[in-house]
Write a protein that holds these residues in place. Structure first.
Motif, PDB file in Angstrom:
ATOM      1  N   ASP A 108     -16.970   4.142   5.031  1.00  0.00           N
ATOM      2  CA  ASP A 108     -16.392   5.245   4.901  1.00  0.00           C
ATOM      3  C   ASP A 108     -16.111   5.838   6.243  1.00  0.00           C
ATOM      4  OD1 ASP A 108     -14.859   7.156   3.883  1.00  0.00           O
ATOM      5  OD2 ASP A 108     -16.422   8.077   2.531  1.00  0.00           O
ATOM      6  N   ASP A 110     -14.509   8.506   6.705  1.00  0.00           N
ATOM      7  CA  ASP A 110     -14.390   9.935   6.407  1.00  0.00           C
ATOM      8  C   ASP A 110     -15.565  10.494   6.396  1.00  0.00           C
ATOM      9  OD1 ASP A 110     -11.676   9.778   6.527  1.00  0.00           O
ATOM     10  OD2 ASP A 110     -11.430   9.458   4.335  1.00  0.00           O
ATOM     11  N   ALA A 111     -16.848   9.586   6.231  1.00  0.00           N
ATOM     12  CA  ALA A 111     -18.001  10.167   6.357  1.00  0.00           C
ATOM     13  C   ALA A 111     -18.539  10.478   7.744  1.00  0.00           C
ATOM     14  CB  ALA A 111     -18.881   9.193   5.681  1.00  0.00           C
ATOM     15  N   THR A 176     -20.010  18.467  -4.281  1.00  0.00           N
ATOM     16  CA  THR A 176     -19.526  17.776  -3.104  1.00  0.00           C
ATOM     17  C   THR A 176     -18.556  17.058  -3.821  1.00  0.00           C
ATOM     18  OG1 THR A 176     -21.485  18.566  -1.571  1.00  0.00           O
ATOM     19  CG2 THR A 176     -19.916  17.004  -1.114  1.00  0.00           C
ATOM     20  N   GLU A 177     -18.914  15.861  -4.443  1.00  0.00           N
ATOM     21  CA  GLU A 177     -18.117  15.018  -5.145  1.00  0.00           C
ATOM     22  C   GLU A 177     -16.864  15.299  -5.652  1.00  0.00           C
ATOM     23  OE1 GLU A 177     -16.510  11.353  -5.428  1.00  0.00           O
ATOM     24  OE2 GLU A 177     -18.108  11.668  -4.092  1.00  0.00           O
ATOM     25  N   ARG A 180     -14.537  16.469  -2.877  1.00  0.00           N
ATOM     26  CA  ARG A 180     -13.814  15.519  -2.292  1.00  0.00           C
ATOM     27  C   ARG A 180     -12.887  14.882  -3.040  1.00  0.00           C
ATOM     28  NH1 ARG A 180     -19.303  12.989   0.370  1.00  0.00           N
ATOM     29  NH2 ARG A 180     -19.399  14.237   2.249  1.00  0.00           N
ATOM     30  N   ARG A 181     -13.134  14.827  -4.591  1.00  0.00           N
ATOM     31  CA  ARG A 181     -11.887  14.028  -5.093  1.00  0.00           C
ATOM     32  C   ARG A 181     -10.707  15.004  -5.278  1.00  0.00           C
ATOM     33  NH1 ARG A 181     -14.004  13.923 -10.888  1.00  0.00           N
ATOM     34  NH2 ARG A 181     -12.131  13.011 -11.193  1.00  0.00           N
ATOM     35  N   CYS A 183      -9.824  16.994  -2.688  1.00  0.00           N
ATOM     36  CA  CYS A 183      -8.979  16.754  -1.263  1.00  0.00           C
ATOM     37  C   CYS A 183      -8.474  15.746  -1.583  1.00  0.00           C
ATOM     38  CB  CYS A 183     -10.296  16.999  -0.372  1.00  0.00           C
ATOM     39  SG  CYS A 183     -11.209  18.418   0.112  1.00  0.00           S
ATOM     40  N   ARG A 184      -8.898  14.727  -2.009  1.00  0.00           N
ATOM     41  CA  ARG A 184      -8.064  13.255  -1.945  1.00  0.00           C
ATOM     42  C   ARG A 184      -6.861  13.571  -2.890  1.00  0.00           C
ATOM     43  NH1 ARG A 184     -13.329  10.731  -2.082  1.00  0.00           N
ATOM     44  NH2 ARG A 184     -13.304  10.789  -4.332  1.00  0.00           N
ATOM     45  N   ALA A 294     -16.551  15.786   4.533  1.00  0.00           N
ATOM     46  CA  ALA A 294     -15.195  15.234   4.318  1.00  0.00           C
ATOM     47  C   ALA A 294     -13.977  15.684   4.680  1.00  0.00           C
ATOM     48  CB  ALA A 294     -15.130  14.813   2.821  1.00  0.00           C
ATOM     49  N   ASP A 295     -14.247  16.387   5.964  1.00  0.00           N
ATOM     50  CA  ASP A 295     -12.885  17.155   6.445  1.00  0.00           C
ATOM     51  C   ASP A 295     -11.966  17.740   5.613  1.00  0.00           C
ATOM     52  OD1 ASP A 295     -14.326  16.248   8.947  1.00  0.00           O
ATOM     53  OD2 ASP A 295     -12.908  14.535   9.190  1.00  0.00           O
ATOM     54  N   SER A 296     -12.585  18.584   4.697  1.00  0.00           N
ATOM     55  CA  SER A 296     -11.696  19.368   3.766  1.00  0.00           C
ATOM     56  C   SER A 296     -10.761  19.905   4.370  1.00  0.00           C
ATOM     57  CB  SER A 296     -12.412  20.551   3.034  1.00  0.00           C
ATOM     58  OG  SER A 296     -12.677  21.668   4.107  1.00  0.00           O
TER      59      SER A 296
END
Length: 303
Positions: A108, A110-111, A176-177, A180-181, A183-184, A294-296
């Motif tokens: 990944d 993005d990690a 956190t997850e 990230r969801r 953000c995507r 995750a580079d928000s």
């Protein structure tokens, strides 16, 4: 043996000024990224990048956040971000690949942190791997059979970087997850909607859940995170292109220029016209603070 700071300079012919093919990995010198000498204004990137600073001192402005650079500084830059590098004799090796290059590999990108100052054994290992990748990319340029080698070298490098010790406070994994969801989903939909309710419906959760996750990771509400992503894209287009301001507003969901102007001024602190007029001035250097994982999609200038 490769020693710290001794990465060989890349040839100016290594990287053509075009987007790499879907399976192509190239390396270059930092100067290849600048559209003109001196980085007069930011440039929008059209590929995924790792930038490893090998000499000099300066500042990298990544999405309008000023990041001090010296040998051992690592930048992870996404396609679509705005970048400008300033400083006397700032040298770096750039690894560049297209979004589909690593498809099918268990890695990944993005990690990898957006900004990291490497040191000690970590720096030596990263320099060694970047050096070998650069040598092989140059030696086997245009050779189809070399593509798997370069893909796996890049994957190993990214995995190593993603495993570096965290430099920021931990956040509960579930929140956190969720962040990230969000953000995507925002990346896919920010040009069409800024309503938290719409994103909650798409993700199958409540507005409260999204807001709690955003507060835990960034200290800002879900609505602020979404609006900052829109303001960031507006800032990129204002700084790196000559597209008319009204057209930029329409692209981002503001049919009326006055509404776009009010929104941008509220988020950034200056009008779109004033922001564009000052795009050639360097961003003030600030102390680099930990960023959300995750580079928000944080807003411009909010270091």
């Amino acid at each position: 043996m490769v020693t710290t700071g001794q990465l060989p300079p890349a040839s100016r012919t290594d990287l053509p000024p075009v987007r790499p093919a879907a399976d192509e990995i190239t390396t270059s010198a930092l100067a290849e990224l600048a559209p003109e000498p001196g980085w007069r204004r930011p440039v929008l990137l059209d590929a995924e990048l790792l930038i490893l600073v090998t000499g000099g001192h300066g500042v990298a402005e990544l999405d309008f956040r000023a990041l001090p650079c010296r040998p051992g500084t690592l930048l992870r830059v996404r396609s679509g971000q705005a970048l400008r590098c300033l400083g006397p004799h700032l040298d770096a090796t750039v690894v560049r690949w297209a979004a589909g290059t690593l498809r099918g590999l268990d890695v990944d990108p993005d990690a990898v942190p957006a900004y990291r100052q490497l040191a000690g054994e970590d720096e030596d290992a990263v320099i060694s791997e970047v050096t070998q990748l650069a040598v092989d990319a140059d030696r086997h340029a245009g050779v189809p059979a070399a593509a798997p080698l370069l893909r796996h070298q890049l994957a190993v490098l990214l995995l190593r970087l993603s495993l570096l010790p965290a430099s920021e406070e931990s956040t509960p994994r579930a929140e956190t997850e969720t962040f990230r969801r969000l953000c995507r989903e925002v990346e896919r939909g920010y040009q069409h909607t800024r309503r938290v309710e719409d994103y909650a419906a798409r993700l199958g959760c409540s507005v409260r859940t999204l807001t709690r996750a955003c507060l835990a990771v960034t200290g800002r509400s879900a609505k602020q995170v979404i609006d900052e992503r829109v303001a960031l894209q507006a800032s990129r287009l204002l700084a790196a292109t000559d597209e008319p301001i009204a057209r930029i507003g329409r692209r981002l969901g503001f049919p009326e220029p006055t509404n776009f102007g009010r929104f941008f001024t509220r988020e950034v602190g200056v009008s779109p016209g004033a922001f564009r007029a000052g795009r050639e001035r360097p961003v003030p250097v600030r102390v680099v603070r930990p960023r959300p994982p995750a580079d928000s999609p944080a807003g411009p200038g909010r270091a």
